[in-house]
Scaffold this motif. Structure first.
Motif, short mmCIF file in Angstrom:
data_model
loop_
_atom_site.label_atom_id
_atom_site.label_comp_id
_atom_site.label_asym_id
_atom_site.label_seq_id
_atom_site.Cartn_x
_atom_site.Cartn_y
_atom_site.Cartn_z
N ARG A 9 0.83 -1.20 0.00
CA ARG A 9 0.00 0.00 0.00
C ARG A 9 0.88 1.26 0.00
NH1 ARG A 9 -2.67 -3.16 4.10
NH2 ARG A 9 -4.59 -4.08 3.28
N LEU A 10 1.94 1.21 0.76
CA LEU A 10 2.84 2.36 0.78
C LEU A 10 3.48 2.57 -0.59
CD1 LEU A 10 4.47 4.58 2.19
CD2 LEU A 10 6.10 2.81 2.94
N ARG A 11 3.90 1.49 -1.22
CA ARG A 11 4.51 1.61 -2.54
C ARG A 11 3.51 2.20 -3.55
NH1 ARG A 11 5.26 -3.31 -3.33
NH2 ARG A 11 7.12 -3.43 -2.02
N GLN A 26 -0.88 10.95 2.72
CA GLN A 26 -1.18 9.52 2.66
C GLN A 26 0.09 8.67 2.79
OE1 GLN A 26 -2.30 11.91 0.74
NE2 GLN A 26 -4.33 11.47 -0.21
N ILE A 27 1.16 9.17 2.17
CA ILE A 27 2.42 8.40 2.24
C ILE A 27 2.91 8.31 3.69
CG2 ILE A 27 4.86 8.50 1.63
CD1 ILE A 27 4.01 9.61 -1.10
N ASP A 77 4.05 5.66 -5.67
CA ASP A 77 3.97 5.68 -7.14
C ASP A 77 2.89 6.64 -7.63
OD1 ASP A 77 6.00 3.82 -7.14
OD2 ASP A 77 4.69 2.09 -7.52
N ARG A 78 1.72 6.60 -7.00
CA ARG A 78 0.62 7.48 -7.40
C ARG A 78 1.00 8.94 -7.18
NH1 ARG A 78 -4.99 7.02 -7.91
NH2 ARG A 78 -5.69 9.02 -8.83
N GLY A 79 1.64 9.23 -6.07
CA GLY A 79 2.06 10.59 -5.79
C GLY A 79 3.07 11.08 -6.80
N ALA A 80 4.02 10.21 -7.20
CA ALA A 80 5.03 10.59 -8.19
C ALA A 80 4.38 10.89 -9.53
CB ALA A 80 6.07 9.48 -8.31
N ALA A 137 3.78 4.96 8.55
CA ALA A 137 3.55 4.63 9.97
C ALA A 137 2.95 3.23 10.11
CB ALA A 137 2.64 5.67 10.60
N GLN A 138 2.04 2.88 9.20
CA GLN A 138 1.45 1.54 9.25
C GLN A 138 2.49 0.46 8.96
OE1 GLN A 138 -1.85 1.80 6.52
NE2 GLN A 138 -3.16 2.91 7.96
N VAL A 139 3.43 0.77 8.08
CA VAL A 139 4.50 -0.19 7.80
C VAL A 139 5.37 -0.38 9.04
CG1 VAL A 139 6.63 -0.55 6.50
CG2 VAL A 139 4.54 0.17 5.31
N ARG A 140 5.70 0.74 9.71
CA ARG A 140 6.52 0.61 10.92
C ARG A 140 5.80 -0.20 12.00
NH1 ARG A 140 7.66 6.06 9.64
NH2 ARG A 140 6.17 6.79 11.21
#
Length: 383
Positions: A132-134, A165-166, A138-141, A171-174
């Protein structure tokens, strides 16, 4: 008939006169006899003086040795407590009283299935959060690139880059990574070990037991007790004996257990007295490391070598009299002496050297008193 009566009366008169004369003679004899002296004077003048054993000690250097009883203890005992719940599926052969083990060796294995399932789940959740983070990055870029194409020279807003959102997905990944580490640790906790080489004092765990995190459900909580191999002896000591030793730290000692005789030394003295016994405690370390030492809990007889006194006598206990005095023989009579006491040991009574006259009396003397006439007989005990 009259003559017979008269003759009988004549003989009776002569008999009475004879008895009276004998009484007079005895009275005169006892009146002239010399008077007897008092009983004590007659005893002192007696030609038969009781024989007494005497010792003539030689002055020398004598050390106080304090004898104590103590117990061997592990210096740093560690109680094994499980930190994971589950059924015990394996127990190391090393985990038995007296057994030895290496640092990191698995002593008890708890069924790891639940921990393995949880670890697999947390790893899957981490992979999903990273995905989800990736996607957000990508969407932001892409959105930022399109914005710059439409608006040359204009700074791309944070919302277009999806920075909020990123950050949220980072934070969710951590958090997911933390869950994985916790699951890995929980899996590690299904294997009970300690980070040092050591020995086992006792063990109360077996295959099939069901454990709760923090203790065994059917073993009272503990799986056993281990230690790092370092032992000490704790021996209660009275304040008086402690005073004999002076500064006890570093003093040499001998420890006797069922396993043999060991050299030791005093490391420190307890800072407070035991509340019930009012005794202090000596703590000793074994000086030997080249042979097996006793197990914790072993009974120990401890002898601590204390202060050394020069120009001192070591008198046997049978020389001691009330008030820390002794009897001496001087010119064939008893004389009381109170020497300066330096200490007492299992070998005898240490006193400062003094003039022992004809010898120190050993053992009891019938009717002993000051001035009693005696005959001195060498009785040994010279030290």
């Amino acid at each position: 008939m009259a003559e017979s009566t008269e003759e009988s009366r004549g003989w009776t008169g002569w008999a009475q006169m004879g008895v009276l004369a004998a009484a007079v003679i005895l009275g005169v004899y006892f009146a002239r006899a010399p008077s007897l002296p008092p009983l004590e004077e007659r005893t002192l003048r007696s030609d038969v003086a009781p024989a007494v054993r005497v010792s003539k000690p030689s002055p020398g250097t004598h050390s106080l040795t304090v004898s104590l009883t103590g117990e061997v203890n592990a210096r740093n005992p560690v109680t094994l407590m499980p930190r994971a719940a589950g059924e015990v599926i394996a127990v190391s052969p090393s985990l038995r009283p007296g057994g030895t083990f290496s640092a990191g060796e698995t002593l008890v294995t708890i069924d790891p299935e639940d921990a393995e399932v949880w670890l697999e789940r947390t790893r899957a959740m981490l992979a999903a959060e990273r995905g989800r983070l990736r996607w957000q990055r990508d969407r932001g870029a892409r959105d930022a690139q399109e914005y710059r194409h439409r608006n040359p020279g204009v700074e791309v807003p944070a919302a277009v880059q999806r920075l909020g959102q990123i950050e949220r997905f980072e934070a969710q990944v951590r958090a997911a990574e933390t869950d994985v580490r916790m699951a890995e640790r929980q899996l590690e906790q299904t294997r009970v070990s300690v980070p040092f080489d050591g020995r086992v004092i006792d063990a109360v765990v077996s295959v099939g037991q069901v454990l709760a995190a923090g203790g065994a459900m059917d073993a009272g909580g503990s799986l056993g007790t281990v230690f790092d191999g370092r032992l000490e002896v704790r021996a209660p000591i009275s304040v008086a004996d402690l005073a004999y030793l002076g500064d006890a730290r570093g003093r040499e000692a001998t420890v006797v257990t069922a396993e043999g005789v060991f050299a030791a030394s005093v490391t420190h003295v307890a800072a407070v007295l035991a509340p019930q016994t009012r005794l202090s405690t000596l703590v000793l370390d074994f000086a030997e490391a080249d042979r097996p030492l006793p197990m914790p809990g072993a009974f120990a007889a401890v002898s601590v070598r204390g202060l050394a006194y020069d120009d001192a006598y070591l008198l046997p206990d049978e020389a001691h009299r009330a008030g820390d005095s002794v009897w001496l023989v001087e010119n064939g009579r008893l004389r009381r002496q109170t020497p300066r006491t330096l200490g007492r040991t299992s070998d005898g009574w240490i006193v400062a050297a003094f003039d022992v006259r004809d010898g120190v009396v050993l053992g009891a003397v019938p009717g002993e008193r000051e001035g009693l006439a005696v005959t001195a007989v060498a009785g040994g005990g010279e030290r």
